[in-house]
Design an enzyme around this catalytic site. Structure first.
Site, PDB file in Angstrom:
ATOM      1  N   ARG A  88       0.831  -1.197   0.000  1.00  0.00           N
ATOM      2  CA  ARG A  88       0.000   0.000   0.000  1.00  0.00           C
ATOM      3  C   ARG A  88       0.874   1.260   0.000  1.00  0.00           C
ATOM      4  NH1 ARG A  88      -4.946  -1.096   2.386  1.00  0.00           N
ATOM      5  NH2 ARG A  88      -3.880  -2.017   4.162  1.00  0.00           N
ATOM      6  N   TYR A  89       1.944   1.239   0.779  1.00  0.00           N
ATOM      7  CA  TYR A  89       2.863   2.363   0.871  1.00  0.00           C
ATOM      8  C   TYR A  89       4.122   1.997   0.092  1.00  0.00           C
ATOM      9  CZ  TYR A  89       0.059   3.325   5.091  1.00  0.00           C
ATOM     10  OH  TYR A  89      -0.947   3.559   5.980  1.00  0.00           O
ATOM     11  N   ARG A  92       7.236  -0.023   2.065  1.00  0.00           N
ATOM     12  CA  ARG A  92       7.072  -1.193   2.934  1.00  0.00           C
ATOM     13  C   ARG A  92       5.944  -2.082   2.438  1.00  0.00           C
ATOM     14  NH1 ARG A  92       5.198   3.626   4.785  1.00  0.00           N
ATOM     15  NH2 ARG A  92       3.623   3.809   6.421  1.00  0.00           N
ATOM     16  N   CYS A 101      -3.670 -18.007  13.920  1.00  0.00           N
ATOM     17  CA  CYS A 101      -3.295 -17.224  15.109  1.00  0.00           C
ATOM     18  C   CYS A 101      -3.365 -18.118  16.345  1.00  0.00           C
ATOM     19  CB  CYS A 101      -4.250 -16.057  15.310  1.00  0.00           C
ATOM     20  SG  CYS A 101      -4.301 -14.939  13.910  1.00  0.00           S
ATOM     21  N   CYS A 105      -9.200 -13.166  18.040  1.00  0.00           N
ATOM     22  CA  CYS A 105      -9.803 -12.012  18.691  1.00  0.00           C
ATOM     23  C   CYS A 105     -11.173 -11.791  18.066  1.00  0.00           C
ATOM     24  CB  CYS A 105      -8.916 -10.789  18.476  1.00  0.00           C
ATOM     25  SG  CYS A 105      -7.182 -11.137  18.866  1.00  0.00           S
ATOM     26  N   CYS A 108     -11.376  -9.057  15.379  1.00  0.00           N
ATOM     27  CA  CYS A 108     -10.287  -9.061  14.393  1.00  0.00           C
ATOM     28  C   CYS A 108     -10.683  -8.396  13.079  1.00  0.00           C
ATOM     29  CB  CYS A 108      -9.865 -10.498  14.110  1.00  0.00           C
ATOM     30  SG  CYS A 108      -8.633 -10.608  12.787  1.00  0.00           S
ATOM     31  N   ARG A 110      -9.199  -8.841  10.296  1.00  0.00           N
ATOM     32  CA  ARG A 110      -9.038  -9.770   9.175  1.00  0.00           C
ATOM     33  C   ARG A 110      -9.790 -11.068   9.456  1.00  0.00           C
ATOM     34  NH1 ARG A 110      -3.085  -8.294   8.741  1.00  0.00           N
ATOM     35  NH2 ARG A 110      -3.122  -6.532   7.300  1.00  0.00           N
ATOM     36  N   ASP A 271     -11.744  -1.347  13.393  1.00  0.00           N
ATOM     37  CA  ASP A 271     -12.131  -1.364  11.983  1.00  0.00           C
ATOM     38  C   ASP A 271     -13.557  -1.881  11.827  1.00  0.00           C
ATOM     39  OD1 ASP A 271      -9.679  -0.433  10.788  1.00  0.00           O
ATOM     40  OD2 ASP A 271      -8.774  -2.310  11.485  1.00  0.00           O
ATOM     41  N   ASP A 308      -7.513   3.106  10.140  1.00  0.00           N
ATOM     42  CA  ASP A 308      -7.268   2.624   8.790  1.00  0.00           C
ATOM     43  C   ASP A 308      -8.486   3.025   7.972  1.00  0.00           C
ATOM     44  OD1 ASP A 308      -5.487   1.033   7.058  1.00  0.00           O
ATOM     45  OD2 ASP A 308      -4.975   0.054   8.954  1.00  0.00           O
ATOM     46  N   LYS A 315      -3.462   4.315   6.731  1.00  0.00           N
ATOM     47  CA  LYS A 315      -3.742   4.790   8.084  1.00  0.00           C
ATOM     48  C   LYS A 315      -3.702   6.311   8.143  1.00  0.00           C
ATOM     49  CE  LYS A 315      -1.665   0.676  10.118  1.00  0.00           C
ATOM     50  NZ  LYS A 315      -1.283   0.085   8.818  1.00  0.00           N
TER      51      LYS A 315
END
Ligand SMILES: *Cc1c(COP(=O)(O)O)cnc(C)c1O
Ligand code: SF4
Length: 347
Positions: A88-89, A92, A101, A105, A108, A110, A271, A308, A315
């Site tokens: 996206r950037y 990075r 995981c 969570c 989450c 995702r 999110d 985000d 972000k």
């Protein structure tokens, strides 16, 4: 004790009532469940509002989705040039080698991609293409291992990933985003630390925790082993209703990080992931909480509050409003909320 994964196991552990099992079974059809032994131990079963339980024990409220929620809330897919990479950037990339995981969570971002029914682990050929992409983009200065949680990989597999990164000269920084040091601290052993250091690059580990109680003595010791090994640690937390949305808890969380030699990095606004409305607060509520931290705790303890932007725009820092205007002059608010002219009137 092993990780709890099914409604029956949750009931047996006393984390849900038998009457809740059918509703939770419906949640389980859609979203993965896992509570590691360390986190199950930490839950106060006598407290119906326990902030640890709220993060990990599924809730029938997850079955309700609202119109603004989306399956890919931060637009990863729109910026994925090859499988496993999100770019996206310019400088990075995310490398998502696994979508498993140690805990799942309930909030989450995702949640549609992680878990046993999620995007899975990158096949060897896909991993080759991901590394070829990184090698072919000299502007990529930093590779961020995320997923899922990259620290669920064995030391051997992590070391293999790190070795491949070490061969790419323009990559200077390797960052891992993980929950493992907190939720499975026993995994942070010599072999895993040695694996992290295989790349010879500068390694940052951003650890995800949301409540000060998660920084148990075992978690603090695990982070201490990483820091002693020369790995720089950062924090990331999500601002969550009923978990950490009050000034005392947020302050205690940020202090716990700093005491553990972890520099607070991001506090994420939640999110728009499906079935997470019960965790969300408004941007204004978030800003008021974050503004209150400035006068309350050391500058070392201040995270950057970020959102985000839905759709994949990246972000944005949600800074407290300190700059204002009064009679045509600029004003700056201090930590008590009092406004001062800037520059000051001549005395
Ligand atoms: C969040 C994110 C990053 C990391 O952003 P930083 O501000 O550097 O922490 C990088 N790439 C993508 C696609 C992201 O979503
Ligand atoms: S550890 Fe991260 S990726 Fe995994 S369920 Fe929690 S928030 Fe999602």
């Amino acid at each position: 004790m092993s990780t709890l994964r099914t409604p029956a196991e949750l009931e047996e552990a006393g984390l849900i009532a038998s009457g809740e099992v059918p509703g939770i079974a419906r949640v389980a059809e859609r979203y993965a469940i896992a509570i590691s032994p360390a986190m199950a131990d930490l839950i106060d079963k006598a407290d119906p509002d326990d902030p640890i339980a709220r993060q990990f024990v599924p809730d029938a409220a997850e079955l309700a989705t609202t119109p603004e929620e989306r399956e890919d809330p931060i637009g990863d897919l729109a910026h994925s040039p090859v499988e496993g990479i999100v770019h996206r950037y310019p400088d990075r990339v995310l490398l998502k080698a696994v979508h498993i995981c140690p805990v799942y969570c309930r909030f989450c971002f995702r949640r549609e991609m992680v878990g046993p029914q999620g995007l899975g682990t990158l096949a060897p050929e896909a991993l080759d293409r991901a590394f070829a992409y990184i090698a072919g983009h000299p502007e990529v200065w930093e590779v961020i291992l995320t997923g899922g949680d990259p620290m669920v990989l064995s030391a051997r597999r992590l070391s293999a990933l790190m070795q491949r990164l070490s061969a790419i000269g323009h990559v200077k920084i390797v960052r891992l985003h993980t929950r493992v040091p907190v939720v499975e601290p026993e995994r942070i052993d010599e072999a895993l630390i040695a694996a992290l250091k295989t790349s010879g690059k500068t390694v940052y580990v951003a650890v995800h925790a949301n409540h000060p109680r998660e920084l148990t003595p075992a978690a603090r010791a695990a982070c201490g082993r990483l820091v002693d090994a020369g790995i720089v640690m950062l924090s990331q937390s999500v601002l969550l209703k009923g978990v950490n949305d009050d000034p005392d808890t947020l302050a205690a969380l940020m202090r716990a990080f700093v005491e553990t030699r972890i520099k607070p990095y991001y506090l994420h606004h939640p999110d728009l992931a499906p079935g997470t409305a019960h965790f969300r607060l408004s941007l204004d509520e978030g800003r008021a909480l974050v503004a209150g931290l400035r006068g309350r705790i050391s500058g070392l303890c201040q995270p950057t509050y970020v959102l985000d932007i839905p759709g994949g725009y990246g972000k944005a820092a949600i800074a407290p409003d300190t700059v204002g205007e009064e009679d045509g002059s600029q004003t700056i608010a201090d930590f008590r909320g009092r406004r001062h002219l800037y520059p000051p009137a001549e005395s």
